[in-house]
Design a protein around this motif. Structure first.
Motif, PDB file in Angstrom:
ATOM      1  N   GLN C 117       0.825  -1.208   0.000  1.00 48.81           N
ATOM      2  CA  GLN C 117       0.000   0.000   0.000  1.00 48.81           C
ATOM      3  C   GLN C 117       0.861   1.260   0.000  1.00 48.81           C
ATOM      4  N   VAL C 118       2.004   1.172   0.685  1.00 48.81           N
ATOM      5  CA  VAL C 118       2.889   2.337   0.709  1.00 48.81           C
ATOM      6  C   VAL C 118       3.556   2.506  -0.659  1.00 48.81           C
ATOM      7  N   LEU C 161       0.123   5.016   7.557  1.00 43.14           N
ATOM      8  CA  LEU C 161      -0.588   6.094   6.864  1.00 43.14           C
ATOM      9  C   LEU C 161       0.347   7.277   6.604  1.00 43.14           C
ATOM     10  N   THR C 164       2.551   6.638   3.703  1.00 42.52           N
ATOM     11  CA  THR C 164       1.936   6.791   2.381  1.00 42.52           C
ATOM     12  C   THR C 164       1.953   8.238   1.923  1.00 42.52           C
TER      13      THR C 164
END
Lengths: 277, 322, 272
Positions: C117-118, C161, C164
């Protein structure tokens, strides 16, 4: 920001469509009583393609296909109503019992639901139709025994939800009988769900009824049922009499779709979350 | 994890036992006696056959004993003898099974793929014209009787365009060994098409709803905020989150598929299990009917079990929790 | 206040966001969670947007990013680096020049490994190395990248988060409530990270209801009430009894804070 109040909003559109679908069904019902049985007599006007006098054409015996189709649909509607009602009753009983009589009953009913969901429906309807020895009973029994499951689950969870609500607990503490509570509090609460369940069951019931009669189960070949009309027409399509198949089917699809859309739209309108488009 | 799988297996076995009891009771409770039903179907049955039949059902014992006699016979693979075909029920089922499996298998894969694609395209373009078309198409087809769809395809492709024959899995009057593969395909396309079109619309509707739910989640909002394009969102998150439910839905669809194939086989005179069941039902061949019912139920329950297990096993969250 | 020469990066004027809703039957009405909002952020500056929950702070972030729900009705003016922020421009900028740190860990895909996701949005050739470097930077183990979100703690997910949001060329960071329910040590770490963004020259919009921690790093504070900006003040104005605050609402808000019953500095020292 301005455009919101202009034109029809989604809800108004839905209500319009609801009215349209209901109107369509009512017209069919009305026509089914109005059209004379004389149109079904054998006549010399055989194998006519659709024309102004015979909108859907005539069959190989000279019967008017429009009249046959409409009368067949009336039978479907009547059967559908009766069978759906039966299914709703079974579903209500099962759902309420599962929610009220403790864990054992709940487990047994949930097992039964799994059983009836799991088995191939059409196959069992064929068995039940055969065992009932032909006639309309087999169809009614076969369909209503296989269609109650989803609604029963819904009723169960609704009743479980309302059972512990405060006003019912208060009602209980005032010594009201279980029957009183069921009648005054629980039934009114689940009634809208039952109504929509009933409407949404219709299309399935009609589809299965048509399928069974098409395969040749249940009704005698003289009965004007849509399934039978189409099954007879099957042997005439190689000679190019497409109208025997196309029109009765289109009307059948129309009826099924109307019920589906009425049930679905009512369901959406009643959901609180539909307030935010 | 294993415990939960074992538990599920046991549940399916109890359901199958329940199903056999239900079937047995239906036959037993019915006003007609199986022996009469049997003879009623064909008056030419010989006394020996009737005796054999009586022994199979254990007619002279109590209902419970009768059930165990019957169930015991079933477990040994003795499904009785078909009256119509004068041979063991299991042999008939075996000979029809592959034909049916081919039809259902191909339709199953096609409807899954078509349905998933249509549903996804509709959801990704929610509210636009393409969504409206797919939605209308799916809703209409879901309301369409499968046999009528078959008849329409028959009229268009077989009668008008003459691309395909009107019936039978193999050309009439040709020996089984002489049938060319192309002939088989020829008789195979329309029934498969009928089943796939209708099955696909069903899957499309479910996929669309599921995909819309996914697209409304916070992680999709975040994906958008991170500058992912629609295609990237679909590729990175849409497929990942929708494929498991879609596949397990596909397995849970076996029941509908079998019912659909019964109707499609009837329309196209395709000699599979479905049309055999219809023939058996119409001619009162009870042993054959019961045999096909039990086999098809086994098939459907297996599908449901797979669907259930897939739900439990494939999702890493559930896997981790167990 | 930073001593760099500042240019306005983001200007939001008269922003209003409405949703239509059915009241009864077929009647509709429009509700306005955001009625009249102003915010301005300069390069290298941290602006805290403070308000009670439900005051429309998050919607402001979503409006700037162009990720409002499709039924939202939107009006007002937004400028980014002096040019109007159109939907097309938002699409081009988000994830590249404007990065977003959402308020809840539900904003991570539950079925995708966090490392992956990163990596989204990074150059595929170097994504893996960059992601591992970011994990190191945020105190996450290399192996954590192989895990799914449900396998990590809330604090770790917050750091994911954050990871990201770190991208080459980010000019504006919008952090939506990055601090709730986090223990003090992690809190100061998060604040330090936000400060780092500003020191690297990016503008930071810190949306929060926690004035005290926001004041630790913010240059200016915008106070929001019922979807409208009440006042924008220098962070230094929040001191003593709040005599330098412009509106009565903000003054009362400031005095009502439990910390202000005591000497502010003393209380802070005690917490640490």
């Amino acid at each position: 920001m301005q455009g919101v109040q202009e034109g029809l909003n989604v809800r108004k559109k839905m209500i319009l469509l609801l009215a349209f679908s209901s109107g369509f069904l009512l017209v069919i019902l009305f026509l089914s009583f109005w059209l004379s049985n004389d149109n079904l007599r054998l006549s010399s006007a055989k194998n006519l393609a659709p024309n102004l006098e015979h909108l859907f054409g005539t069959d190989w015996l000279g019967r008017d296909m429009f009249t046959r189709t409409i009368k067949g649909l009336r039978l479907s509607l009547a059967l559908g109503a009766f069978t759906s009602l039966l299914s709703v009753i079974i579903a209500t009983l099962m759902g309420v019992c599962a929610a009220t009589f403790g864990r054992t009953v709940d487990a047994v009913i949930s097992w039964l639901i799994d059983l009836f969901i799991g088995m191939p429906h059409l196959v069992f309807m064929v068995l039940i139709c055969f065992i009932a020895g032909g006639g309309v009973y087999g169809i009614v029994l076969g369909i209503s025994l296989t269609h109650w499951t989803a609604l029963a689950r819904l009723v169960r969870s609704e009743v479980l939800q309302i059972k512990n609500v405060e006003y019912i607990q208060i009602s209980k503490s005032y010594g009201k009988s279980a029957w009183f509570i069921a009648r005054k509090h629980i039934l009114p609460f689940i009634f809208p769900q039952l109504m929509i369940g009933f409407l949404l069951m219709f299309p399935h019931v009609i589809l299965h009824e048509a399928a069974l009669t098409f395969l040749g189960f249940g009704l005698s070949p003289q009965t004007p049922a849509v399934g039978i009309i189409l099954s007879e027409a099957m042997s005439h399509i190689s000679t190019g009499k497409w109208w025997l198949v196309v029109f009765p089917g289109v009307l059948l699809v129309g009826v099924i779709k109307s019920f589906d859309s009425i049930g679905e739209k009512l369901r959406i309108l009643m959901e609180p979350s539909s307030a935010n488009e | 994890m294993t415990k939960s799988i074992v538990f599920r297996f046991i549940r399916v076995i109890t359901l199958l036992i329940g199903l056999s009891i239900l079937t047995f009771s239906l036959i037993h409770l019915s006003p007609m006696d199986p022996v009469n039903a049997y003879i009623g179907g064909d008056s030419s049955a010989s006394p020996e056959q009737i005796e054999k039949f009586k022994a199979y059902w254990g007619v002279n014992k109590s209902p419970v004993e009768q059930y165990f006699t019957w169930a015991g016979a079933l477990l040994q693979g003795n499904f009785g003898t078909s009256l119509l075909y004068r041979s063991p029920v299991l042999d008939i089922i075996q000979s029809r099974f592959l034909t049916s499996l081919a039809l259902m298998g191909v339709a199953w894969v096609l409807s899954g793929v078509i349905g998933y694609l249509l549903g996804t395209v509709a959801a990704m373009n929610r509210g636009k014209t393409i969504d409206k078309i797919i939605k209308w198409y799916s809703y209409t087809l879901v309301s369409t009787p499968i046999f009528w769809m078959g008849l329409i395809l028959l009229i268009v492709f077989a009668v008008w365009l003459k691309w395909f024959p009107v019936g039978l899995a193999v050309p009439a009057g040709v020996l089984e060994s002489d049938v060319r593969f192309i002939d088989r395909i020829h008789h195979f396309v329309l029934p498969v098409l009928t089943l796939s079109i209708l099955g696909g619309s069903n899957i499309a509707m479910h996929t669309r709803e599921k995909m819309i739910d996914i697209l409304n989640t916070e992680f999709i909002v975040f994906a958008k905020a991170r500058g992912e394009s629609s295609w990237q969102i679909f590729k990175n998150h849409g497929v990942r989150n929708s494929i498991h439910p879609a596949i397990s839905l596909q397995f849970a669809y076996f029941g509908e598929l079998f019912g659909g194939s019964m109707l499609a086989e009837q329309v196209f005179a395709y000699p599979g299990l479905g049309s055999t069941l219809t023939t058996a039902g119409l001619n009162g061949d009870l042993p054959l009917m019961v045999g096909i019912i039990l086999i098809s139920s086994l098939f459907v329950f297996t599908g449901n079990l797979i669907a259930d297990l897939l739900n439990k096993i494939v999702d890493p969250r559930v896997k981790g929790a167990m | 206040m930073s001593n760099v020469q500042t240019k306005p990066l983001l200007q939001v004027d008269h922003l209003s966001i409405g949703f239509s809703q059915y009241v009864k039957g077929t009647q509709k009405r429009i509700i306005h969670p955001i009625a009249d909002m102003h915010v301005e952020i300069n390069e290298g500056e941290i602006v805290a947007v403070v308000g009670a929950s439900g005051s429309g702070k998050s919607l402001l972030a979503h409006a700037v990013l162009g990720i409002l729900p499709s039924n939202a009705i939107f009006s007002g003016k937004m400028l980014y680096r002096g040019e109007e922020l159109t939907p097309a421009r938002m699409e081009k900028l988000r994830g590249r020049e404007i990065s977003f740190i959402p308020q809840s860990v539900n904003y991570l895909d539950p079925l995708m490994r966090v490392g992956r996701q990163v990596q989204i949005g990074l150059d595929p050739r170097t994504a893996r190395a960059q992601q591992e470097k970011l994990f190191l930077q945020y105190g996450l183990q290399k192996n954590d990248g192989r895990l799914f979100p449900f396998e990590l703690s809330g604090g770790m997910l917050r750091r994911v988060l954050f990871a990201t949001s770190v991208r080459e060329g980010v000019r504006l960071v919008i952090a939506d409530e990055p601090t709730p329910g986090i223990h003090p040590q992690a809190l100061s770490e998060i604040l330090r990270q936000l400060k780092q963004f500003a020191e690297d020259g990016a503008g930071v919009m810190l949306i929060t209801h926690d004035i005290i921690s926001a004041l630790e790093i913010a240059d200016r504070v915008a106070v929001i009430k019922d979807g409208a900006t009440v006042e924008i003040s220098e962070a230094s104005a929040f001191e003593g009894n709040g005599e330098r605050l412009k509106t009565e609402y903000t003054q009362r808000l400031w005095r009502a804070l439990p910390q202000n019953d005591f000497d502010l500095e003393f209380k802070r020292e005690a917490v640490r």
